[in-house]
Design a protein around this motif. Structure first.
Motif, PDB file in Angstrom:
ATOM      1  N   GLU A   1       0.835  -1.210   0.000  1.00  0.00           N
ATOM      2  CA  GLU A   1       0.000   0.000   0.000  1.00  0.00           C
ATOM      3  C   GLU A   1       0.864   1.252   0.000  1.00  0.00           C
ATOM      4  O   GLU A   1       0.640   2.172  -0.780  1.00  0.00           O
ATOM      5  CB  GLU A   1      -0.882   0.040   1.257  1.00  0.00           C
ATOM      6  N   THR A   2       1.889   1.269   0.862  1.00  0.00           N
ATOM      7  CA  THR A   2       2.672   2.501   0.988  1.00  0.00           C
ATOM      8  C   THR A   2       3.620   2.703  -0.188  1.00  0.00           C
ATOM      9  O   THR A   2       3.894   3.822  -0.577  1.00  0.00           O
ATOM     10  CB  THR A   2       3.480   2.520   2.307  1.00  0.00           C
ATOM     11  N   GLU A   3       4.121   1.615  -0.780  1.00  0.00           N
ATOM     12  CA  GLU A   3       5.103   1.764  -1.861  1.00  0.00           C
ATOM     13  C   GLU A   3       4.524   1.466  -3.239  1.00  0.00           C
ATOM     14  O   GLU A   3       5.233   1.531  -4.235  1.00  0.00           O
ATOM     15  CB  GLU A   3       6.311   0.840  -1.615  1.00  0.00           C
ATOM     16  N   GLY A   4       3.238   1.100  -3.291  1.00  0.00           N
ATOM     17  CA  GLY A   4       2.612   0.817  -4.580  1.00  0.00           C
ATOM     18  C   GLY A   4       3.209  -0.388  -5.291  1.00  0.00           C
ATOM     19  O   GLY A   4       3.315  -0.402  -6.514  1.00  0.00           O
ATOM     20  N   ARG A   5       3.637  -1.395  -4.528  1.00  0.00           N
ATOM     21  CA  ARG A   5       4.234  -2.585  -5.155  1.00  0.00           C
ATOM     22  C   ARG A   5       3.162  -3.565  -5.576  1.00  0.00           C
ATOM     23  O   ARG A   5       2.464  -4.134  -4.735  1.00  0.00           O
ATOM     24  CB  ARG A   5       5.197  -3.262  -4.166  1.00  0.00           C
ATOM     25  N   ILE A   6       3.045  -3.773  -6.876  1.00  0.00           N
ATOM     26  CA  ILE A   6       1.968  -4.640  -7.359  1.00  0.00           C
ATOM     27  C   ILE A   6       2.179  -6.089  -6.950  1.00  0.00           C
ATOM     28  O   ILE A   6       1.232  -6.838  -6.790  1.00  0.00           O
ATOM     29  CB  ILE A   6       1.808  -4.565  -8.895  1.00  0.00           C
ATOM     30  N   ASP A   7       3.463  -6.504  -6.806  1.00  0.00           N
ATOM     31  CA  ASP A   7       3.709  -7.923  -6.519  1.00  0.00           C
ATOM     32  C   ASP A   7       3.254  -8.317  -5.120  1.00  0.00           C
ATOM     33  O   ASP A   7       3.075  -9.497  -4.852  1.00  0.00           O
ATOM     34  CB  ASP A   7       5.178  -8.310  -6.757  1.00  0.00           C
ATOM     35  N   ASP A   8       3.089  -7.358  -4.227  1.00  0.00           N
ATOM     36  CA  ASP A   8       2.720  -7.704  -2.857  1.00  0.00           C
ATOM     37  C   ASP A   8       1.302  -7.299  -2.500  1.00  0.00           C
ATOM     38  O   ASP A   8       0.894  -7.383  -1.348  1.00  0.00           O
ATOM     39  CB  ASP A   8       3.701  -7.051  -1.876  1.00  0.00           C
ATOM     40  N   ALA A   9       0.531  -6.836  -3.484  1.00  0.00           N
ATOM     41  CA  ALA A   9      -0.813  -6.346  -3.180  1.00  0.00           C
ATOM     42  C   ALA A   9      -1.783  -7.499  -2.933  1.00  0.00           C
ATOM     43  O   ALA A   9      -2.742  -7.377  -2.191  1.00  0.00           O
ATOM     44  CB  ALA A   9      -1.312  -5.468  -4.323  1.00  0.00           C
ATOM     45  N   ASP A  10      -1.524  -8.636  -3.532  1.00  0.00           N
ATOM     46  CA  ASP A  10      -2.451  -9.759  -3.512  1.00  0.00           C
ATOM     47  C   ASP A  10      -1.880 -10.873  -2.628  1.00  0.00           C
ATOM     48  O   ASP A  10      -0.748 -11.318  -2.833  1.00  0.00           O
ATOM     49  CB  ASP A  10      -2.582 -10.233  -4.980  1.00  0.00           C
ATOM     50  N   GLU A  11      -2.681 -11.329  -1.676  1.00  0.00           N
ATOM     51  CA  GLU A  11      -2.158 -12.313  -0.715  1.00  0.00           C
ATOM     52  C   GLU A  11      -1.741 -13.619  -1.398  1.00  0.00           C
ATOM     53  O   GLU A  11      -0.764 -14.247  -0.995  1.00  0.00           O
ATOM     54  CB  GLU A  11      -3.173 -12.573   0.395  1.00  0.00           C
ATOM     55  N   SER A  12      -2.458 -14.014  -2.459  1.00  0.00           N
ATOM     56  CA  SER A  12      -2.085 -15.271  -3.115  1.00  0.00           C
ATOM     57  C   SER A  12      -0.731 -15.127  -3.817  1.00  0.00           C
ATOM     58  O   SER A  12       0.054 -16.084  -3.879  1.00  0.00           O
ATOM     59  CB  SER A  12      -3.165 -15.719  -4.107  1.00  0.00           C
ATOM     60  N   VAL A  13      -0.433 -13.915  -4.312  1.00  0.00           N
ATOM     61  CA  VAL A  13       0.882 -13.683  -4.941  1.00  0.00           C
ATOM     62  C   VAL A  13       1.983 -13.727  -3.865  1.00  0.00           C
ATOM     63  O   VAL A  13       3.046 -14.302  -4.072  1.00  0.00           O
ATOM     64  CB  VAL A  13       0.900 -12.342  -5.720  1.00  0.00           C
ATOM     65  N   ILE A  14       1.673 -13.157  -2.720  1.00  0.00           N
ATOM     66  CA  ILE A  14       2.653 -13.174  -1.618  1.00  0.00           C
ATOM     67  C   ILE A  14       2.947 -14.626  -1.228  1.00  0.00           C
ATOM     68  O   ILE A  14       4.103 -15.021  -1.066  1.00  0.00           O
ATOM     69  CB  ILE A  14       2.136 -12.392  -0.392  1.00  0.00           C
ATOM     70  N   ARG A  15       1.887 -15.427  -1.086  1.00  0.00           N
ATOM     71  CA  ARG A  15       2.064 -16.848  -0.704  1.00  0.00           C
ATOM     72  C   ARG A  15       2.915 -17.570  -1.750  1.00  0.00           C
ATOM     73  O   ARG A  15       3.758 -18.385  -1.425  1.00  0.00           O
ATOM     74  CB  ARG A  15       0.713 -17.560  -0.555  1.00  0.00           C
ATOM     75  N   ARG A  16       2.682 -17.240  -3.024  1.00  0.00           N
ATOM     76  CA  ARG A  16       3.459 -17.856  -4.107  1.00  0.00           C
ATOM     77  C   ARG A  16       4.937 -17.480  -3.968  1.00  0.00           C
ATOM     78  O   ARG A  16       5.823 -18.291  -4.190  1.00  0.00           O
ATOM     79  CB  ARG A  16       2.906 -17.372  -5.461  1.00  0.00           C
ATOM     80  N   ARG A  17       5.190 -16.208  -3.572  1.00  0.00           N
ATOM     81  CA  ARG A  17       6.574 -15.764  -3.382  1.00  0.00           C
ATOM     82  C   ARG A  17       7.276 -16.600  -2.299  1.00  0.00           C
ATOM     83  O   ARG A  17       8.461 -16.918  -2.418  1.00  0.00           O
ATOM     84  CB  ARG A  17       6.607 -14.267  -3.019  1.00  0.00           C
ATOM     85  N   PHE A  18       6.521 -16.959  -1.255  1.00  0.00           N
ATOM     86  CA  PHE A  18       7.121 -17.810  -0.201  1.00  0.00           C
ATOM     87  C   PHE A  18       7.418 -19.211  -0.727  1.00  0.00           C
ATOM     88  O   PHE A  18       8.444 -19.801  -0.391  1.00  0.00           O
ATOM     89  CB  PHE A  18       6.210 -17.880   1.028  1.00  0.00           C
ATOM     90  N   GLU A  19       6.505 -19.739  -1.557  1.00  0.00           N
ATOM     91  CA  GLU A  19       6.745 -21.072  -2.139  1.00  0.00           C
ATOM     92  C   GLU A  19       7.991 -21.055  -3.018  1.00  0.00           C
ATOM     93  O   GLU A  19       8.824 -21.961  -2.960  1.00  0.00           O
ATOM     94  CB  GLU A  19       5.548 -21.502  -2.998  1.00  0.00           C
ATOM     95  N   VAL A  20       8.083 -19.995  -3.842  1.00  0.00           N
ATOM     96  CA  VAL A  20       9.254 -19.881  -4.724  1.00  0.00           C
ATOM     97  C   VAL A  20      10.527 -19.773  -3.874  1.00  0.00           C
ATOM     98  O   VAL A  20      11.562 -20.362  -4.194  1.00  0.00           O
ATOM     99  CB  VAL A  20       9.106 -18.659  -5.671  1.00  0.00           C
ATOM    100  N   TYR A  21      10.420 -19.049  -2.770  1.00  0.00           N
ATOM    101  CA  TYR A  21      11.587 -18.922  -1.882  1.00  0.00           C
ATOM    102  C   TYR A  21      12.011 -20.308  -1.366  1.00  0.00           C
ATOM    103  O   TYR A  21      13.191 -20.677  -1.435  1.00  0.00           O
ATOM    104  CB  TYR A  21      11.276 -17.986  -0.702  1.00  0.00           C
ATOM    105  N   ASP A  22      11.032 -21.074  -0.890  1.00  0.00           N
ATOM    106  CA  ASP A  22      11.352 -22.403  -0.333  1.00  0.00           C
ATOM    107  C   ASP A  22      11.930 -23.335  -1.397  1.00  0.00           C
ATOM    108  O   ASP A  22      12.899 -24.050  -1.149  1.00  0.00           O
ATOM    109  CB  ASP A  22      10.088 -23.065   0.251  1.00  0.00           C
ATOM    110  N   GLU A  23      11.317 -23.294  -2.586  1.00  0.00           N
ATOM    111  CA  GLU A  23      11.715 -24.249  -3.630  1.00  0.00           C
ATOM    112  C   GLU A  23      13.010 -23.860  -4.340  1.00  0.00           C
ATOM    113  O   GLU A  23      13.844 -24.706  -4.636  1.00  0.00           O
ATOM    114  CB  GLU A  23      10.602 -24.364  -4.688  1.00  0.00           C
ATOM    115  N   GLU A  24      13.143 -22.559  -4.653  1.00  0.00           N
ATOM    116  CA  GLU A  24      14.267 -22.160  -5.517  1.00  0.00           C
ATOM    117  C   GLU A  24      15.375 -21.396  -4.795  1.00  0.00           C
ATOM    118  O   GLU A  24      16.549 -21.560  -5.113  1.00  0.00           O
ATOM    119  CB  GLU A  24      13.749 -21.286  -6.668  1.00  0.00           C
TER     120      GLU A  24
END
Ligand code: AMP
Length: 205
Positions: free
Chosen positions: A136-159
């Motif tokens: 919200e404060t920085e206008g980052r589209i990648d973190d606006a959606d909770e499902s995208v955030i969750r995907r980022r954690f999966e990618v972190y764990d896997e890759e």
């Protein structure tokens, strides 16, 4: 290998505070902070690289290595030419790269990893909330959606998490990223300052 940039890696899951610590370190003479996420966000959105970034980051995925390495190298070159980063006297603080084992192998030709700061946060839900607020404060589209955030954690764990095993365990300093930015910074500095001294001495004499 001669000519590699003396580097420290800021490592950890999304939202753990790598960017905050990196920016703080970047204010200290002798440290040069580079975050690949910031490099991507600074690109012209209509350029080839800018479009690739939007395509992948909006889904919570990593940008393919070929584009990431190209963006990183281009930015490094600019910063060296502008003398913002002085490889002989500055410690390079890398944040957000390498993000998979292939990138670790590629950047090996360019950087000598002197220490890895592994920022760890015990509470994932807290990090997700922090990232939503940041969106919200920085206008980052990648973190606006909770499902995208969750995907980022999966990618972190896997890759990304497997990158830690690519490096010698003795290079890794675990830092529990709990408390104020200043409190976390104290621990980060405890791990980095001796490395800086060993390689660059005291620039003030
Ligand atoms: P960050 O600001 O570090 O969370 O990065 C934001 C987004 O940029 C990530 O979700 C990726 O889509 C992309 N990105 C940043 N660094 C890399 C990297 N080293 N490799 C691939 N994609 C990256």
């Amino acid at each position: 290998m001669a000519g590699r940039y003396q580097s420290v890696l800021l490592f950890g899951a999304p939202g753990v505070g790598k960017g905050t610590q990196g920016k703080l370190l970047g204010h200290i003479p002798g440290f040069f902070h580079l975050a690949t996420g910031d490099v991507f966000r600074s690109l012209d959105k209509e350029s080839e690289l800018g479009k690739k970034f939007l395509e992948y980051s909006s889904q919570g995925l990593l940008v393919p290595d070929e584009f990431t390495i190209r963006a990183w190298q281009g930015y490094m070159q600019q910063k060296i030419e502008a003398e913002d980063f002085r490889p002989g006297t500055d410690l390079l603080v890398l944040d957000g790269i390498p993000r998979n084992v292939n990138q670790a192998k590629i950047v090996d030709a360019h950087i000598e990893v002197l220490r890895i700061i592994h920022l760890k946060a015990p509470n994932i839900d807290e990090m997700v909330q922090r990232m939503k607020k940041r969106a919200e404060t920085e206008g980052r589209i990648d973190d606006a959606d909770e499902s995208v955030i969750r995907r980022r954690f999966e990618v972190y764990d896997e890759e990304t998490a497997p990158v830690l095993s690519y490096y010698d365990a003795h290079l890794i300093s675990d830092v529990i990223a709990v408390g104020t930015p200043a409190e976390v910074l104290m621990q980060v500095l405890q791990a980095i300052v001796p490395v800086y001294r060993d390689h660059f001495g005291n620039p003030l004499g």
